[in-house]
Motif scaffolding. Structure first.
Motif, PDB file in Angstrom:
ATOM      1  N   ASP A   7       0.832  -1.215   0.000  1.00  0.00           N
ATOM      2  CA  ASP A   7       0.000   0.000   0.000  1.00  0.00           C
ATOM      3  C   ASP A   7       0.861   1.258   0.000  1.00  0.00           C
ATOM      4  OD1 ASP A   7      -2.300  -1.492  -0.036  1.00  0.00           O
ATOM      5  OD2 ASP A   7      -2.695  -1.297   2.115  1.00  0.00           O
ATOM      6  N   ASP A   8       1.917   1.258   0.828  1.00  0.00           N
ATOM      7  CA  ASP A   8       2.812   2.416   0.857  1.00  0.00           C
ATOM      8  C   ASP A   8       3.536   2.583  -0.472  1.00  0.00           C
ATOM      9  OD1 ASP A   8       2.104   3.088   3.437  1.00  0.00           O
ATOM     10  OD2 ASP A   8       3.839   2.090   4.368  1.00  0.00           O
ATOM     11  N   MET A   9       3.933   1.466  -1.077  1.00  0.00           N
ATOM     12  CA  MET A   9       4.624   1.532  -2.361  1.00  0.00           C
ATOM     13  C   MET A   9       3.712   2.129  -3.423  1.00  0.00           C
ATOM     14  SD  MET A   9       7.711   0.565  -3.416  1.00  0.00           S
ATOM     15  CE  MET A   9       7.908   2.125  -4.211  1.00  0.00           C
ATOM     16  N   ILE A  10       2.448   1.744  -3.414  1.00  0.00           N
ATOM     17  CA  ILE A  10       1.485   2.306  -4.369  1.00  0.00           C
ATOM     18  C   ILE A  10       1.368   3.811  -4.173  1.00  0.00           C
ATOM     19  CG2 ILE A  10      -0.977   2.385  -4.965  1.00  0.00           C
ATOM     20  CD1 ILE A  10      -0.979  -0.691  -4.457  1.00  0.00           C
ATOM     21  N   LEU A  11       1.306   4.255  -2.927  1.00  0.00           N
ATOM     22  CA  LEU A  11       1.231   5.698  -2.655  1.00  0.00           C
ATOM     23  C   LEU A  11       2.487   6.417  -3.132  1.00  0.00           C
ATOM     24  CD1 LEU A  11      -0.426   5.747   0.881  1.00  0.00           C
ATOM     25  CD2 LEU A  11      -1.472   6.343  -1.320  1.00  0.00           C
ATOM     26  N   ILE A  12       3.645   5.817  -2.916  1.00  0.00           N
ATOM     27  CA  ILE A  12       4.899   6.412  -3.369  1.00  0.00           C
ATOM     28  C   ILE A  12       4.909   6.523  -4.893  1.00  0.00           C
ATOM     29  CG2 ILE A  12       7.390   5.991  -3.571  1.00  0.00           C
ATOM     30  CD1 ILE A  12       7.188   4.716  -0.715  1.00  0.00           C
ATOM     31  N   LEU A  13       4.497   5.451  -5.562  1.00  0.00           N
ATOM     32  CA  LEU A  13       4.473   5.463  -7.024  1.00  0.00           C
ATOM     33  C   LEU A  13       3.466   6.474  -7.570  1.00  0.00           C
ATOM     34  CD1 LEU A  13       4.723   1.622  -7.658  1.00  0.00           C
ATOM     35  CD2 LEU A  13       6.504   3.332  -8.076  1.00  0.00           C
ATOM     36  N   LEU A  14       2.310   6.559  -6.938  1.00  0.00           N
ATOM     37  CA  LEU A  14       1.308   7.551  -7.370  1.00  0.00           C
ATOM     38  C   LEU A  14       1.812   8.971  -7.152  1.00  0.00           C
ATOM     39  CD1 LEU A  14      -2.052   5.969  -6.158  1.00  0.00           C
ATOM     40  CD2 LEU A  14      -1.318   6.361  -8.525  1.00  0.00           C
ATOM     41  N   ASP A  15       2.475   9.195  -6.027  1.00  0.00           N
ATOM     42  CA  ASP A  15       3.039  10.514  -5.751  1.00  0.00           C
ATOM     43  C   ASP A  15       4.055  10.894  -6.823  1.00  0.00           C
ATOM     44  OD1 ASP A  15       3.528  12.870  -4.011  1.00  0.00           O
ATOM     45  OD2 ASP A  15       5.504  11.927  -3.751  1.00  0.00           O
ATOM     46  N   GLN A  16       4.917   9.939  -7.183  1.00  0.00           N
ATOM     47  CA  GLN A  16       5.916  10.211  -8.217  1.00  0.00           C
ATOM     48  C   GLN A  16       5.249  10.454  -9.566  1.00  0.00           C
ATOM     49  OE1 GLN A  16       9.265  10.638  -7.716  1.00  0.00           O
ATOM     50  NE2 GLN A  16       9.106  11.458  -9.780  1.00  0.00           N
ATOM     51  N   ALA A  17       4.204   9.700  -9.862  1.00  0.00           N
ATOM     52  CA  ALA A  17       3.488   9.887 -11.127  1.00  0.00           C
ATOM     53  C   ALA A  17       2.861  11.274 -11.203  1.00  0.00           C
ATOM     54  CB  ALA A  17       2.420   8.802 -11.294  1.00  0.00           C
ATOM     55  N   VAL A  18       2.290  11.737 -10.096  1.00  0.00           N
ATOM     56  CA  VAL A  18       1.691  13.077 -10.071  1.00  0.00           C
ATOM     57  C   VAL A  18       2.773  14.142 -10.251  1.00  0.00           C
ATOM     58  CG1 VAL A  18       0.515  14.749  -8.582  1.00  0.00           C
ATOM     59  CG2 VAL A  18      -0.345  12.406  -8.747  1.00  0.00           C
ATOM     60  N   LYS A  19       3.903  13.965  -9.590  1.00  0.00           N
ATOM     61  CA  LYS A  19       5.009  14.923  -9.743  1.00  0.00           C
ATOM     62  C   LYS A  19       5.499  14.937 -11.188  1.00  0.00           C
ATOM     63  CE  LYS A  19       6.677  14.647  -5.002  1.00  0.00           C
ATOM     64  NZ  LYS A  19       7.732  14.132  -4.114  1.00  0.00           N
ATOM     65  N   ASP A  20       5.633  13.752 -11.785  1.00  0.00           N
ATOM     66  CA  ASP A  20       6.065  13.676 -13.181  1.00  0.00           C
ATOM     67  C   ASP A  20       5.066  14.362 -14.102  1.00  0.00           C
ATOM     68  OD1 ASP A  20       8.273  12.251 -12.336  1.00  0.00           O
ATOM     69  OD2 ASP A  20       7.547  10.308 -13.076  1.00  0.00           O
ATOM     70  N   ARG A  21       3.783  14.171 -13.828  1.00  0.00           N
ATOM     71  CA  ARG A  21       2.743  14.799 -14.657  1.00  0.00           C
ATOM     72  C   ARG A  21       2.797  16.318 -14.534  1.00  0.00           C
ATOM     73  NH1 ARG A  21      -0.438  13.805 -19.021  1.00  0.00           N
ATOM     74  NH2 ARG A  21      -1.753  15.629 -19.117  1.00  0.00           N
ATOM     75  N   ARG A  22       3.000  16.806 -13.329  1.00  0.00           N
ATOM     76  CA  ARG A  22       3.114  18.262 -13.143  1.00  0.00           C
ATOM     77  C   ARG A  22       4.298  18.810 -13.925  1.00  0.00           C
ATOM     78  NH1 ARG A  22       2.132  18.021  -6.775  1.00  0.00           N
ATOM     79  NH2 ARG A  22      -0.136  17.972  -6.780  1.00  0.00           N
TER      80      ARG A  22
END
Length: 87
Positions: free
Chosen positions: A43-58
């Motif tokens: 679950d934490d890994m998914i949150l980390i990956l989603l956070d990175q994806a959002v940063k990359d999208r920005r």
């Protein structure tokens, strides 16, 4: 079609093929393996990956807005540079 648009389409097509070819089970297994290797819960890994994806999208959005501020000639020269032309 402009050279830049062709380049964008090529990258987008490659991303779509990669995403569509990955099965849900493979994705889950990958996240589980990654979380175990990195020492996080899945679950934490998914949150980390989603956070990175959002940063990359920005960052992509910022790059896109920078691209849009260029003149037609600046875009053309940049596209040539991206394809390896230097003169």
């Amino acid at each position: 079609m402009t050279l830049w648009k062709q380049l964008q389409n090529t990258v987008q097509d490659a991303n779509e093929r990669l995403i569509s070819s990955m099965l849900d089970e493979d994705l889950l297994r990958t996240v589980q393996d990654l979380s175990a290797r990195e020492g996080f819960s899945p679950d934490d890994m998914i949150l980390i990956l989603l956070d990175q994806a959002v940063k990359d999208r920005r960052e992509m959005d910022r790059a896109h807005s920078g691209w849009e501020s260029l003149s037609s000639r600046e875009k053309q020269v940049t596209a040539y540079i991206c394809t390896g032309l230097t003169s």
